[in-house]
Design a protein around this motif. Structure first.
Motif, PDB file in Angstrom:
ATOM      1  N   ILE A  98      12.198  80.804  23.834  1.00 49.54           N
ATOM      2  CA  ILE A  98      10.907  81.161  24.587  1.00 49.54           C
ATOM      3  C   ILE A  98      10.974  82.679  24.868  1.00 49.54           C
ATOM      4  O   ILE A  98       9.572  83.391  24.921  1.00 49.54           O
ATOM      5  CB  ILE A  98      10.782  80.355  25.790  1.00 49.54           C
ATOM      6  CG1 ILE A  98      10.489  78.850  25.556  1.00 49.54           C
ATOM      7  CG2 ILE A  98       9.634  80.867  26.857  1.00 49.54           C
ATOM      8  CD1 ILE A  98      10.557  77.847  26.521  1.00 49.54           C
ATOM      9  N   GLY A  99      12.052  83.258  25.296  1.00 48.74           N
ATOM     10  CA  GLY A  99      11.867  84.669  25.969  1.00 48.74           C
ATOM     11  C   GLY A  99      11.514  85.648  24.596  1.00 48.74           C
ATOM     12  O   GLY A  99      10.685  86.593  24.619  1.00 48.74           O
ATOM     13  N   ARG A 100      12.263  85.383  23.309  1.00 51.88           N
ATOM     14  CA  ARG A 100      11.980  86.046  22.223  1.00 51.88           C
ATOM     15  C   ARG A 100      10.532  85.855  21.778  1.00 51.88           C
ATOM     16  O   ARG A 100       9.891  86.960  21.066  1.00 51.88           O
ATOM     17  CB  ARG A 100      12.983  85.497  21.056  1.00 51.88           C
ATOM     18  CG  ARG A 100      14.289  85.992  21.395  1.00 51.88           C
ATOM     19  CD  ARG A 100      14.751  87.179  20.680  1.00 51.88           C
ATOM     20  NE  ARG A 100      15.979  87.939  20.814  1.00 51.88           N
ATOM     21  CZ  ARG A 100      16.956  87.785  19.872  1.00 51.88           C
ATOM     22  NH1 ARG A 100      16.673  87.505  18.763  1.00 51.88           N
ATOM     23  NH2 ARG A 100      18.268  87.963  19.825  1.00 51.88           N
ATOM     24  N   LEU A 101      10.118  84.790  21.752  1.00 48.95           N
ATOM     25  CA  LEU A 101       8.692  84.462  21.569  1.00 48.95           C
ATOM     26  C   LEU A 101       7.665  85.139  22.130  1.00 48.95           C
ATOM     27  O   LEU A 101       6.699  85.775  21.832  1.00 48.95           O
ATOM     28  CB  LEU A 101       8.295  83.153  21.363  1.00 48.95           C
ATOM     29  CG  LEU A 101       9.133  82.111  20.101  1.00 48.95           C
ATOM     30  CD1 LEU A 101       9.003  80.663  20.716  1.00 48.95           C
ATOM     31  CD2 LEU A 101       8.580  82.529  19.001  1.00 48.95           C
ATOM     32  N   ARG A 102       7.997  85.287  23.523  1.00 50.97           N
ATOM     33  CA  ARG A 102       6.927  86.166  24.301  1.00 50.97           C
ATOM     34  C   ARG A 102       7.073  87.434  24.359  1.00 50.97           C
ATOM     35  O   ARG A 102       5.903  88.241  24.219  1.00 50.97           O
ATOM     36  CB  ARG A 102       7.526  85.721  25.889  1.00 50.97           C
ATOM     37  CG  ARG A 102       6.898  84.342  26.376  1.00 50.97           C
ATOM     38  CD  ARG A 102       7.445  84.246  27.962  1.00 50.97           C
ATOM     39  NE  ARG A 102       6.835  83.041  28.167  1.00 50.97           N
ATOM     40  CZ  ARG A 102       7.166  82.185  29.203  1.00 50.97           C
ATOM     41  NH1 ARG A 102       8.313  82.610  30.263  1.00 50.97           N
ATOM     42  NH2 ARG A 102       6.911  80.938  29.544  1.00 50.97           N
ATOM     43  N   ALA A 103       8.364  88.108  23.711  1.00 50.88           N
ATOM     44  CA  ALA A 103       8.325  89.610  23.617  1.00 50.88           C
ATOM     45  C   ALA A 103       7.610  89.753  22.229  1.00 50.88           C
ATOM     46  O   ALA A 103       6.933  90.866  22.131  1.00 50.88           O
ATOM     47  CB  ALA A 103       9.852  89.964  23.323  1.00 50.88           C
ATOM     48  N   ALA A 105       5.188  87.871  20.816  1.00 55.58           N
ATOM     49  CA  ALA A 105       3.788  87.839  21.125  1.00 55.58           C
ATOM     50  C   ALA A 105       3.114  88.690  21.729  1.00 55.58           C
ATOM     51  O   ALA A 105       2.034  89.108  21.623  1.00 55.58           O
ATOM     52  CB  ALA A 105       3.556  86.275  21.924  1.00 55.58           C
ATOM     53  N   ALA A 106       3.981  89.755  22.595  1.00 52.62           N
ATOM     54  CA  ALA A 106       3.355  90.653  23.233  1.00 52.62           C
ATOM     55  C   ALA A 106       2.954  91.890  22.219  1.00 52.62           C
ATOM     56  O   ALA A 106       2.106  92.580  22.664  1.00 52.62           O
ATOM     57  CB  ALA A 106       4.138  91.315  24.364  1.00 52.62           C
ATOM     58  N   ASN A 111      -1.809  85.244  17.124  1.00 54.53           N
ATOM     59  CA  ASN A 111      -0.899  84.098  17.699  1.00 54.53           C
ATOM     60  C   ASN A 111      -0.549  82.972  16.798  1.00 54.53           C
ATOM     61  O   ASN A 111      -0.097  81.800  17.064  1.00 54.53           O
ATOM     62  CB  ASN A 111      -1.332  83.494  19.026  1.00 54.53           C
ATOM     63  CG  ASN A 111      -2.866  82.645  18.856  1.00 54.53           C
ATOM     64  OD1 ASN A 111      -3.187  82.861  17.765  1.00 54.53           O
ATOM     65  ND2 ASN A 111      -3.321  82.213  19.985  1.00 54.53           N
ATOM     66  N   ARG A 135       4.581  77.900  24.631  1.00 49.30           N
ATOM     67  CA  ARG A 135       4.939  78.543  25.747  1.00 49.30           C
ATOM     68  C   ARG A 135       5.182  79.892  25.579  1.00 49.30           C
ATOM     69  O   ARG A 135       5.204  80.678  26.487  1.00 49.30           O
ATOM     70  CB  ARG A 135       6.072  77.938  26.639  1.00 49.30           C
ATOM     71  CG  ARG A 135       5.591  76.447  27.140  1.00 49.30           C
ATOM     72  CD  ARG A 135       6.758  75.606  27.597  1.00 49.30           C
ATOM     73  NE  ARG A 135       6.919  76.335  29.264  1.00 49.30           N
ATOM     74  CZ  ARG A 135       7.910  75.818  29.903  1.00 49.30           C
ATOM     75  NH1 ARG A 135       8.730  75.053  29.814  1.00 49.30           N
ATOM     76  NH2 ARG A 135       7.863  76.430  30.940  1.00 49.30           N
ATOM     77  N   GLY A 136       5.893  80.183  24.600  1.00 49.01           N
ATOM     78  CA  GLY A 136       5.960  81.781  24.292  1.00 49.01           C
ATOM     79  C   GLY A 136       4.641  82.485  23.737  1.00 49.01           C
ATOM     80  O   GLY A 136       4.807  83.738  23.406  1.00 49.01           O
ATOM     81  N   GLY A 137       3.616  81.693  23.845  1.00 50.67           N
ATOM     82  CA  GLY A 137       2.438  82.317  23.457  1.00 50.67           C
ATOM     83  C   GLY A 137       1.745  82.412  22.191  1.00 50.67           C
ATOM     84  O   GLY A 137       0.879  83.039  21.776  1.00 50.67           O
TER      85      GLY A 137
END
Length: 157
Positions: A98-103, A105-106, A111, A135-137
């Motif tokens: 999830i943390g990698r996916l959020r980074a 996605a930013a 998406n 949840r990761g975007g």
């Protein structure tokens, strides 16, 4: 002086001057339109219940939202038969996903993401990764399959 009557030797035929032309019909015939509408109504009345028929299935729980879409080069997530998760070609631990996916996605405009999973991976694991993607975007998740699978209507043998 106006309309006159001409009597000839033909035995009393009357003729009006100036009114011998046929007038155009100014009414619209709606019967064919009504017929077409009734046929369409019957078709939709028969087809509408067929569109809502489904098979009752107890689906696994996930924290996914609805899926709006955009357009850009999609990201690919792969789940191998032994449960390893990879982003593009890089393996990643599930707790870091999830943390990698959020980074990622930013940094992206789109998406859209493609999820590839081995056929031996349990459905619950695939849905959990889909929830992590959401949840990761990433809201636009496409499941990648291979062509040439068995037809459900093919006879055994």
């Amino acid at each position: 002086m106006g309309a006159g009557v001409v009597q000839g030797s033909g035995g009393g035929k009357r003729r009006r001057r100036g009114r011998s032309r046929a007038r155009p019909m100014s009414e619209i015939n709606v019967t064919p339109f009504v017929d077409v509408m009734l046929v369409l109504l019957i078709i939709f009345m028969v087809a509408a219940p067929l569109m809502t028929v489904g098979v009752p299935v107890e689906l696994p729980k996930t924290a996914a939202n609805s899926l709006p879409g955009e357009q850009e080069e999609p990201l690919t997530i792969t789940i191998t038969a032994d449960g390893t998760v990879s982003i593009q070609t890089t393996e990643i631990a599930r707790d870091e996903l999830i943390g990698r996916l959020r980074a990622i996605a930013a940094e992206r405009d789109s998406n859209r993401v493609f999820l590839r999973a081995d056929g031996a991976v349990p459905y619950a694991d695939v849905v959990q990764v889909m929830g992590a993607l959401n949840r990761g975007g990433f809201d636009d998740i496409g499941l990648v399959t291979d062509i040439g699978g068995p037809a459900l209507d093919a006879p055994d043998g």
